[in-house]
Design a protein around this motif. Structure first.
Motif, PDB file in Angstrom:
ATOM      1  N   TYR A 174      58.374  55.351 -49.045  1.00  0.00           N
ATOM      2  CA  TYR A 174      59.686  55.367 -49.724  1.00  0.00           C
ATOM      3  C   TYR A 174      60.501  56.646 -49.512  1.00  0.00           C
ATOM      4  CZ  TYR A 174      56.985  51.852 -52.293  1.00  0.00           C
ATOM      5  OH  TYR A 174      56.201  50.800 -52.640  1.00  0.00           O
ATOM      6  N   PRO A 175      60.686  57.048 -48.262  1.00  0.00           N
ATOM      7  CA  PRO A 175      61.412  58.314 -48.051  1.00  0.00           C
ATOM      8  C   PRO A 175      62.871  58.277 -48.525  1.00  0.00           C
ATOM      9  CG  PRO A 175      61.078  57.151 -45.977  1.00  0.00           C
ATOM     10  CD  PRO A 175      60.261  56.436 -46.999  1.00  0.00           C
ATOM     11  N   LEU A 178      63.040  58.197 -52.297  1.00  0.00           N
ATOM     12  CA  LEU A 178      62.711  59.504 -52.872  1.00  0.00           C
ATOM     13  C   LEU A 178      63.896  60.459 -52.758  1.00  0.00           C
ATOM     14  CD1 LEU A 178      60.750  61.483 -54.131  1.00  0.00           C
ATOM     15  CD2 LEU A 178      59.747  61.884 -51.871  1.00  0.00           C
ATOM     16  N   TYR A 213      62.691  69.328 -58.724  1.00  0.00           N
ATOM     17  CA  TYR A 213      62.709  68.280 -57.705  1.00  0.00           C
ATOM     18  C   TYR A 213      61.876  68.644 -56.476  1.00  0.00           C
ATOM     19  CZ  TYR A 213      65.888  65.509 -60.471  1.00  0.00           C
ATOM     20  OH  TYR A 213      66.420  64.742 -61.466  1.00  0.00           O
ATOM     21  N   LEU A 216      58.432  67.814 -57.547  1.00  0.00           N
ATOM     22  CA  LEU A 216      58.317  66.358 -57.608  1.00  0.00           C
ATOM     23  C   LEU A 216      58.081  65.768 -56.221  1.00  0.00           C
ATOM     24  CD1 LEU A 216      60.476  64.123 -59.825  1.00  0.00           C
ATOM     25  CD2 LEU A 216      60.359  63.569 -57.425  1.00  0.00           C
ATOM     26  N   SER A 219      54.572  66.967 -54.781  1.00  0.00           N
ATOM     27  CA  SER A 219      53.400  66.391 -55.444  1.00  0.00           C
ATOM     28  C   SER A 219      53.224  64.935 -55.030  1.00  0.00           C
ATOM     29  CB  SER A 219      53.535  66.528 -56.961  1.00  0.00           C
ATOM     30  OG  SER A 219      54.367  65.541 -57.479  1.00  0.00           O
ATOM     31  N   LEU A 220      54.324  64.283 -54.736  1.00  0.00           N
ATOM     32  CA  LEU A 220      54.240  62.885 -54.325  1.00  0.00           C
ATOM     33  C   LEU A 220      53.788  62.755 -52.867  1.00  0.00           C
ATOM     34  CD1 LEU A 220      54.699  60.140 -55.597  1.00  0.00           C
ATOM     35  CD2 LEU A 220      57.013  60.160 -54.686  1.00  0.00           C
TER      36      LEU A 220
ATOM     37  N   ASP B 201      64.442  51.884 -49.873  1.00  0.00           N
ATOM     38  CA  ASP B 201      63.486  51.304 -48.934  1.00  0.00           C
ATOM     39  C   ASP B 201      63.001  49.959 -49.442  1.00  0.00           C
ATOM     40  OD1 ASP B 201      62.837  53.965 -47.256  1.00  0.00           O
ATOM     41  OD2 ASP B 201      62.830  54.442 -49.380  1.00  0.00           O
ATOM     42  N   SER B 219      51.761  61.274 -60.396  1.00  0.00           N
ATOM     43  CA  SER B 219      51.401  62.311 -59.419  1.00  0.00           C
ATOM     44  C   SER B 219      51.903  63.675 -59.890  1.00  0.00           C
ATOM     45  CB  SER B 219      51.952  61.974 -58.036  1.00  0.00           C
ATOM     46  OG  SER B 219      53.303  62.311 -57.935  1.00  0.00           O
ATOM     47  N   LEU B 220      52.996  63.664 -60.607  1.00  0.00           N
ATOM     48  CA  LEU B 220      53.536  64.925 -61.109  1.00  0.00           C
ATOM     49  C   LEU B 220      52.749  65.427 -62.320  1.00  0.00           C
ATOM     50  CD1 LEU B 220      55.829  66.827 -60.349  1.00  0.00           C
ATOM     51  CD2 LEU B 220      57.251  65.714 -62.052  1.00  0.00           C
TER      52      LEU B 220
END
Lengths: 222, 222
Positions: A174-175, A178, A213, A216, A219-220, B201, B219-220
Motif C-alpha cells: 500500500y505505498p 500510505l 508521520y 508511522l 514502523s509500518l 492502492d 505496528s506503531l
DNA sequence: TCAATTATAATAGTATTGCTATCGTTATGG
DNA sequence: CCATAACGATAGCAATACTATTATAATTGA
C-alpha cells in the motif's frame, strides 16, 4: 532551489488564459492567494478580488472560469512546485531511507520561507493548501476533472514517493495509500492543532507532526 | 444495537427548532440526506429541498439557519450514533486489543445496513460523512462553532478510542493524532478509491482499508 | 370546549452571487 | 501604423440565500 526562479507549469485545462502571461494575470494570482487566506474560499468572490486589484470581474473571468478552477490552478501549482522541491532534496542521495525521510519532511512541514522571487507567495499558498485544498476535489465534478488531468501534479508527487517506499520494501502492498494518508494527515493535524486541538496531541507551535508521520511510515515498513 | 431505536441527542446549538420534534422536521432530515447525496453539498439548497418535500423554504429556515448548520447537525448525529455503536461493540470485552480492533473496524468501514427504524438512512448518511463532512469544519467559523460545542460528538469518539490506545500502551504520545488520522484517512481512501485511484492502492470494491489501518495502528503501538 | 398559542403554507421581496454580453479604449507587436 | 488582442466600464440576468408578512391549520391547556 532558492534562487532558481523555476518556471512552474500548470495544466492548461485549468485556465482560459495563462495568468503567467500578463501583468493582470500575475496580479490575479498574487491577490487571490492573499484574499483567499484572509476571508476563506467560501467568502472569496471574483467581485471582491476585482475590487482589490481594481479590475472588473469580467476581466478575471477571462483567465478562470470560476473560483473553483482558480483553486484547482493554485493546488496544481503547489504540487508542481513541491515536486521540484522533492527532486532537489533527494538528488545525489544514495540511501533510500534518507530520501524517504527528506521527502516526508517536505510533505509534512508547512512552508515557512517565501523565496519572494515569483509573484506567488509560497507561505500563504501553503496555508491555502492546508485549509482549503480538500475542496478542490471533494465535488461532484471530480471524475470529469480528473479525466482532464487536473490532479496530475498531486498524483505525480504521490507516485514519486511511493517509488521510494518500494525501494525500501519492494513487496509493500500500500505505498500510495500510505503516502496519501501521510500527506493529508499532516495537513489535517496542522489544522486540528490550530482549531480543533481535541483531535490531536500537539501544542500549537510544535512541529512533531513530521516526527509522528516519519515514525508511522518506518514502523509500518519494518 | 439493531432494534433499540435509540434516541440520538444532538447539540441544540445546531438547530433553531428540533427537527426530531415534528413531522416536517423529520421529513427535512430524511430528504436532505437523500438530496445531498444526489446532488452534493454545493448544489444543495433549501429551495430545492423545499420543492422536494413540498414545503416553502421559509419553513425549513425555522429548523436550520442555513445549509452549513444542517450539515453540522448531520455530522453531529452521525458521530453520536457512531459512539453508541462503539459502546455496544466493545462492552463486555476484556481484551484492550480486541476492543481497539473492533473500534477501528467501526471507524473505517462504511455503513452498509440501514436499520430502517428511524427517519435517518444511516447508509446514505455515512456516504455524506465520507464525502462532505470535511466541509463542516474547514470554514472560517470553526473556532466559534467549536466553542459552541458543535464538534463535541466527534471529539468524544476520538477521546474514547484514544483511551483504548492508552490501555494498550500507556506512554504513547499521540493517541488522538493517531485515531483522527485513521478516521479521516479511511474516509479519504474510500473516496480516492472511487474517484482518484492513483492516490490509493485499492481495487474499487475491496475493503482492505480496515486491514491497512489496523496494521498501521498496531505496528506503531508495538 | 374555547381561547390562545404554535406551526405551517403562501407569497413577496431584497441583497448578493455567479456569471454573460457589449462596446469603446488602450497596448503591442509585426 | 495598422491589426488584433487585452482590458475597462457598464449592463443585465438567473439563481442563491435569506427575511418578512399574513393567513390558515393544528395543538394544547385552563
Amino acid at each position: 532551489m532558492k534562487n532558481l526562479n523555476i518556471q512552474i507549469e500548470v495544466n492548461p485545462e485549468l485556465y482560459s488564459k495563462n495568468p503567467d502571461s500578463s501583468e493582470l494575470g500575475r496580479k490575479i494570482i498574487t491577490n487571490s492567494i492573499e484574499l483567499m487566506n484572509e476571508i476563506g474560499f467560501e467568502s472569496f468572490t471574483f467581485k471582491k478580488l476585482g475590487l482589490r486589484i481594481k479590475s472588473p470581474e469580467s476581466s478575471i473571468y477571462r483567465y478562470f472560469d470560476n473560483k473553483h478552477t482558480l483553486l484547482l490552478y493554485l493546488t496544481s501549482w503547489y504540487w508542481a512546485w513541491t515536486e521540484y522541491q522533492l527532486v532537489f532534496a533527494t538528488s545525489n542521495i544514495s540511501s533510500s531511507q534518507e530520501k524517504l525521510i527528506r521527502s516526508i519532511e517536505i510533505l509534512t512541514k508547512p512552508v515557512l520561507i517565501d523565496n519572494s522571487i515569483s509573484y506567488v507567495n509560497e507561505v500563504l499558498l501553503c496555508q491555502i493548501i492546508f485549509s482549503e485544498s480538500l475542496k478542490a476535489y471533494y465535488t461532484k465534478n471530480v471524475d470529469e476533472e480528473n479525466k482532464k488531468g487536473c490532479f496530475k501534479a498531486y498524483k505525480s508527487v504521490v507516485q514519486r514517493v511511493s517509488d521510494m517506499i518500494l525501494e525500501i520494501k519492494a513487496d509493500f502492498k500500500y505505498p500510495h495509500m500510505l503516502i496519501s494518508t501521510v500527506i493529508e494527515g499532516a495537513h489535517q493535524q496542522k489544522y486540528f492543532a490550530e482549531h480543533l486541538p481535541a483531535l490531536t496531541d500537539l501544542s500549537k507551535t510544535k512541529d512533531s507532526i513530521t516526527q509522528f508521520y516519519t515514525e508511522l511510515v518506518f514502523s509500518l515498513l519494518k
